[in-house]
Design a protein around this motif. Structure first.
Motif, PDB file in Angstrom:
ATOM      1  N   THR A 178       0.855  -1.201   0.000  1.00 38.72           N
ATOM      2  CA  THR A 178       0.000   0.000   0.000  1.00 38.72           C
ATOM      3  C   THR A 178       0.889   1.248   0.000  1.00 38.72           C
ATOM      4  O   THR A 178       0.662   2.195  -0.747  1.00 38.72           O
ATOM      5  CB  THR A 178      -0.913   0.006   1.241  1.00 38.72           C
ATOM      6  N   ASN A 179       1.921   1.207   0.834  1.00 37.39           N
ATOM      7  CA  ASN A 179       2.865   2.324   0.904  1.00 37.39           C
ATOM      8  C   ASN A 179       3.697   2.410  -0.377  1.00 37.39           C
ATOM      9  O   ASN A 179       3.912   3.476  -0.951  1.00 37.39           O
ATOM     10  CB  ASN A 179       3.768   2.100   2.134  1.00 37.39           C
ATOM     11  N   GLN A 180       4.150   1.241  -0.829  1.00 38.07           N
ATOM     12  CA  GLN A 180       5.101   1.227  -1.943  1.00 38.07           C
ATOM     13  C   GLN A 180       4.463   1.605  -3.277  1.00 38.07           C
ATOM     14  O   GLN A 180       5.143   2.150  -4.149  1.00 38.07           O
ATOM     15  CB  GLN A 180       5.806  -0.127  -1.996  1.00 38.07           C
ATOM     16  N   VAL A 181       3.178   1.329  -3.435  1.00 31.61           N
ATOM     17  CA  VAL A 181       2.493   1.750  -4.667  1.00 31.61           C
ATOM     18  C   VAL A 181       2.591   3.269  -4.784  1.00 31.61           C
ATOM     19  O   VAL A 181       2.906   3.812  -5.838  1.00 31.61           O
ATOM     20  CB  VAL A 181       1.023   1.267  -4.685  1.00 31.61           C
ATOM     21  N   SER A 182       2.365   3.957  -3.667  1.00 25.63           N
ATOM     22  CA  SER A 182       2.447   5.421  -3.733  1.00 25.63           C
ATOM     23  C   SER A 182       3.905   5.872  -3.903  1.00 25.63           C
ATOM     24  O   SER A 182       4.170   6.880  -4.556  1.00 25.63           O
ATOM     25  CB  SER A 182       1.777   6.062  -2.521  1.00 25.63           C
ATOM     26  N   LEU A 183       4.856   5.100  -3.349  1.00 25.80           N
ATOM     27  CA  LEU A 183       6.274   5.476  -3.494  1.00 25.80           C
ATOM     28  C   LEU A 183       6.814   5.268  -4.913  1.00 25.80           C
ATOM     29  O   LEU A 183       7.892   5.744  -5.243  1.00 25.80           O
ATOM     30  CB  LEU A 183       7.135   4.685  -2.500  1.00 25.80           C
ATOM     31  N   GLN A 184       6.064   4.561  -5.752  1.00 22.66           N
ATOM     32  CA  GLN A 184       6.501   4.450  -7.157  1.00 22.66           C
ATOM     33  C   GLN A 184       6.576   5.838  -7.800  1.00 22.66           C
ATOM     34  O   GLN A 184       7.317   6.054  -8.731  1.00 22.66           O
ATOM     35  CB  GLN A 184       5.509   3.604  -7.977  1.00 22.66           C
ATOM     36  N   ARG A 185       5.789   6.774  -7.263  1.00 21.39           N
ATOM     37  CA  ARG A 185       5.782   8.140  -7.806  1.00 21.39           C
ATOM     38  C   ARG A 185       6.694   9.086  -7.013  1.00 21.39           C
ATOM     39  O   ARG A 185       6.602  10.302  -7.145  1.00 21.39           O
ATOM     40  CB  ARG A 185       4.346   8.683  -7.822  1.00 21.39           C
ATOM     41  N   THR A 186       7.563   8.508  -6.172  1.00 22.62           N
ATOM     42  CA  THR A 186       8.451   9.361  -5.383  1.00 22.62           C
ATOM     43  C   THR A 186       9.363  10.176  -6.314  1.00 22.62           C
ATOM     44  O   THR A 186       9.625   9.760  -7.448  1.00 22.62           O
ATOM     45  CB  THR A 186       9.281   8.496  -4.393  1.00 22.62           C
ATOM     46  N   SER A 187       9.860  11.301  -5.822  1.00 21.47           N
ATOM     47  CA  SER A 187      10.570  12.224  -6.719  1.00 21.47           C
ATOM     48  C   SER A 187      11.998  11.802  -7.076  1.00 21.47           C
ATOM     49  O   SER A 187      12.575  12.326  -8.018  1.00 21.47           O
ATOM     50  CB  SER A 187      10.593  13.625  -6.099  1.00 21.47           C
ATOM     51  N   TYR A 188      12.601  10.879  -6.326  1.00 18.37           N
ATOM     52  CA  TYR A 188      13.983  10.488  -6.626  1.00 18.37           C
ATOM     53  C   TYR A 188      13.987   9.284  -7.585  1.00 18.37           C
ATOM     54  O   TYR A 188      13.478   8.203  -7.233  1.00 18.37           O
ATOM     55  CB  TYR A 188      14.740  10.164  -5.327  1.00 18.37           C
ATOM     56  N   GLY A 189      14.562   9.463  -8.760  1.00 15.74           N
ATOM     57  CA  GLY A 189      14.493   8.458  -9.830  1.00 15.74           C
ATOM     58  C   GLY A 189      14.865   7.038  -9.417  1.00 15.74           C
ATOM     59  O   GLY A 189      14.049   6.117  -9.584  1.00 15.74           O
ATOM     60  N   PRO A 190      16.071   6.801  -8.854  1.00 16.90           N
ATOM     61  CA  PRO A 190      16.453   5.419  -8.531  1.00 16.90           C
ATOM     62  C   PRO A 190      15.507   4.756  -7.511  1.00 16.90           C
ATOM     63  O   PRO A 190      15.244   3.552  -7.590  1.00 16.90           O
ATOM     64  CB  PRO A 190      17.868   5.573  -7.942  1.00 16.90           C
ATOM     65  N   TYR A 191      14.984   5.536  -6.561  1.00 18.82           N
ATOM     66  CA  TYR A 191      14.060   4.982  -5.560  1.00 18.82           C
ATOM     67  C   TYR A 191      12.733   4.611  -6.247  1.00 18.82           C
ATOM     68  O   TYR A 191      12.188   3.528  -6.034  1.00 18.82           O
ATOM     69  CB  TYR A 191      13.825   6.035  -4.457  1.00 18.82           C
ATOM     70  N   SER A 192      12.271   5.495  -7.095  1.00 16.33           N
ATOM     71  CA  SER A 192      11.015   5.264  -7.789  1.00 16.33           C
ATOM     72  C   SER A 192      11.096   4.007  -8.663  1.00 16.33           C
ATOM     73  O   SER A 192      10.204   3.152  -8.652  1.00 16.33           O
ATOM     74  CB  SER A 192      10.705   6.512  -8.623  1.00 16.33           C
ATOM     75  N   ARG A 193      12.197   3.856  -9.395  1.00 18.64           N
ATOM     76  CA  ARG A 193      12.330   2.695 -10.288  1.00 18.64           C
ATOM     77  C   ARG A 193      12.459   1.393  -9.483  1.00 18.64           C
ATOM     78  O   ARG A 193      11.917   0.357  -9.875  1.00 18.64           O
ATOM     79  CB  ARG A 193      13.521   2.888 -11.231  1.00 18.64           C
ATOM     80  N   ALA A 194      13.147   1.458  -8.337  1.00 16.21           N
ATOM     81  CA  ALA A 194      13.234   0.261  -7.479  1.00 16.21           C
ATOM     82  C   ALA A 194      11.832  -0.137  -7.010  1.00 16.21           C
ATOM     83  O   ALA A 194      11.483  -1.319  -6.969  1.00 16.21           O
ATOM     84  CB  ALA A 194      14.145   0.531  -6.282  1.00 16.21           C
ATOM     85  N   MET A 195      11.020   0.867  -6.688  1.00 14.54           N
ATOM     86  CA  MET A 195       9.667   0.588  -6.194  1.00 14.54           C
ATOM     87  C   MET A 195       8.794  -0.094  -7.240  1.00 14.54           C
ATOM     88  O   MET A 195       7.961  -0.944  -6.911  1.00 14.54           O
ATOM     89  CB  MET A 195       8.978   1.903  -5.778  1.00 14.54           C
ATOM     90  N   VAL A 196       8.979   0.261  -8.502  1.00 15.28           N
ATOM     91  CA  VAL A 196       8.166  -0.354  -9.565  1.00 15.28           C
ATOM     92  C   VAL A 196       8.426  -1.856  -9.588  1.00 15.28           C
ATOM     93  O   VAL A 196       7.495  -2.670  -9.599  1.00 15.28           O
ATOM     94  CB  VAL A 196       8.481   0.291 -10.941  1.00 15.28           C
ATOM     95  N   ARG A 197       9.690  -2.253  -9.541  1.00 14.54           N
ATOM     96  CA  ARG A 197      10.030  -3.685  -9.559  1.00 14.54           C
ATOM     97  C   ARG A 197       9.524  -4.367  -8.288  1.00 14.54           C
ATOM     98  O   ARG A 197       8.984  -5.466  -8.323  1.00 14.54           O
ATOM     99  CB  ARG A 197      11.544  -3.876  -9.645  1.00 14.54           C
ATOM    100  N   ILE A 198       9.725  -3.698  -7.168  1.00 12.57           N
ATOM    101  CA  ILE A 198       9.369  -4.309  -5.882  1.00 12.57           C
ATOM    102  C   ILE A 198       7.857  -4.543  -5.799  1.00 12.57           C
ATOM    103  O   ILE A 198       7.403  -5.593  -5.337  1.00 12.57           O
ATOM    104  CB  ILE A 198       9.898  -3.443  -4.715  1.00 12.57           C
ATOM    105  N   CYS A 199       7.082  -3.599  -6.274  1.00 11.34           N
ATOM    106  CA  CYS A 199       5.619  -3.727  -6.171  1.00 11.34           C
ATOM    107  C   CYS A 199       5.096  -4.935  -6.937  1.00 11.34           C
ATOM    108  O   CYS A 199       4.154  -5.602  -6.507  1.00 11.34           O
ATOM    109  CB  CYS A 199       4.921  -2.465  -6.681  1.00 11.34           C
TER     110      CYS A 199
END
Ligand code: FAQ
Length: 316
Positions: free
Chosen positions: A139-160
């Motif tokens: 639930t948290n990580q879906v919203s973090l896919q749109r986080t402003s820092y590129g590498p964090y956001s891309r990691a979240m897409v895979r993780i979700c």
């Protein structure tokens, strides 16, 4: 104003314009020092959570009730290790080494998710972790896919992608137990009773008591508040519990007219005790990590020697 100050002001304006326009901040872009520090803290703590989170489930690999469930659990735990890897790699782009992150964890200077300081007492706990803990994490990580820092956001897409499979495998365990004997049903309900509140605490303190939120939301590191995400999790999880005959252990739970739920009070004393190192398994979790890290020193040393040889070879 000095020339240097004008340049700094210009850089800040460019950074803010990117945030405003949903353009990701990348490792080589200029960023305010506080933004960098905030990300270093959050991403590394997120990475530690994934890795420490392997321990409560790892405890059940040898006792999984079938070969099928053992294979699924092994794959799931391995995924969590991989998530830690993506996240440490994302955090390292901010200029801090992996060794430093691990030292901060071992010295008690870095946190990890409170929920992993609770014990896994029986097989139903593995269902509850997948269903509730991965369910809260996603639930948290879906919203973090749109986080402003590129590498964090891309990691979240895979993780979700992987986390949604984890949530379903956990729910499947609970559902099968609820179709089983009276004892299995009791075990499933008992696991829900013990994991419900720690899962709600995963979202962090209420918005009014969350010192990090204001800046995080302004910088679009966090896209939704702790309470908003907690509400989303509750609203989707309660119907899932009811569908298989489980009851959420909250006598004050109310269904609002708009179909959302209002929950009872969270025990924040317990939350703060756990995040300050005094939960049921904090010491055990950290000691296990320290020992595993020490035992793995020879692997890191051998890999470093090999890397050095490869580099030297490349020079000739
Ligand atoms: N546990 O001002 P806020 C997973 C700390 S991944 C421990 O609200 P913030 C996968 C917080 O750090 C789960 N500490 O802070 C899996 C801060 O302390 P600090 C991990 C907590 O950062 C599943 C202080 O309280 N997910 O489970 C917690 O804005 C199954 C004040 O709080 C993430 O890390 C907590 N629950 O919001 C693996 C997601 N809550 O650092 C294996 C990324 C708060 O100033 C098996 N992180 N604190 O000393 C976030 O979204 C945020 O950092 C929050 C906290 C929401 C965790």
């Amino acid at each position: 104003m000095t020339v240097q100050a004008v340049i700094e002001q210009e850089k800040l304006a460019q950074f803010e314009a990117k945030i405003e326009n949903e353009i990701k901040i990348e490792p080589n872009d200029w960023m305010p020092e506080d933004y960098r520090k905030h990300l270093i803290r959050q991403i590394s703590q997120h990475a530690h959570s994934e890795v420490i989170g392997m321990q409560p489930e790892g405890n059940w690999i040898t006792r999984a009730p079938s070969l099928r469930s053992k294979k699924i659990l092994l794959a799931k735990i391995q995924d969590e290790g991989g998530h830690g890897l993506y996240l440490y790699a994302a955090a390292e782009t901010l200029g801090v080494s992996r060794e430093q992150f691990i030292s901060w964890l071992h010295e008690g200077k870095a946190k990890y998710a409170s929920v992993f300081n609770y014990p896994t007492l029986n097989w139903a706990d593995i269902g509850a972790i997948g269903w509730l803990v991965d369910g809260a994490a996603i639930t948290n990580q879906v919203s973090l896919q749109r986080t402003s820092y590129g590498p964090y956001s891309r990691a979240m897409v895979r993780i979700c992608k992987e986390e949604s499979f984890h949530q379903r495998q956990g729910y499947e365990i609970m559902w099968r137990m609820m179709e089983g004997t009276k004892d299995q049903q009791r075990m499933a309900q008992d696991a829900l009773n013990r994991w419900w509140w720690p899962s709600l605490m995963m979202f962090g303190p209420h918005d009014t008591d969350s010192p990090r939120s204001e800046k995080a939301i302004q910088w679009k590191i966090k896209r939704e508040s702790n309470d908003r995400l907690r509400e989303k999790f509750i609203n989707k999880t309660i119907p899932q519990a009811e569908l298989i005959g489980l009851k959420v252990p909250d006598p004050e739970l109310r269904l609002n007219e708009d179909g959302t739920y209002q929950h009872g009070d969270i025990n924040w004393d317990e939350f703060y005790a756990v995040i300050n190192g005094n939960g049921p398994c904090n010491k055990q979790r950290l000691q296990h990590h320290i020992k595993a890290h020490q035992d793995g020193a020879w692997v890191r040393e051998t890999a470093a020697i090999h890397q050095q040889k490869m580099n030297n070879h490349g020079k000739h």
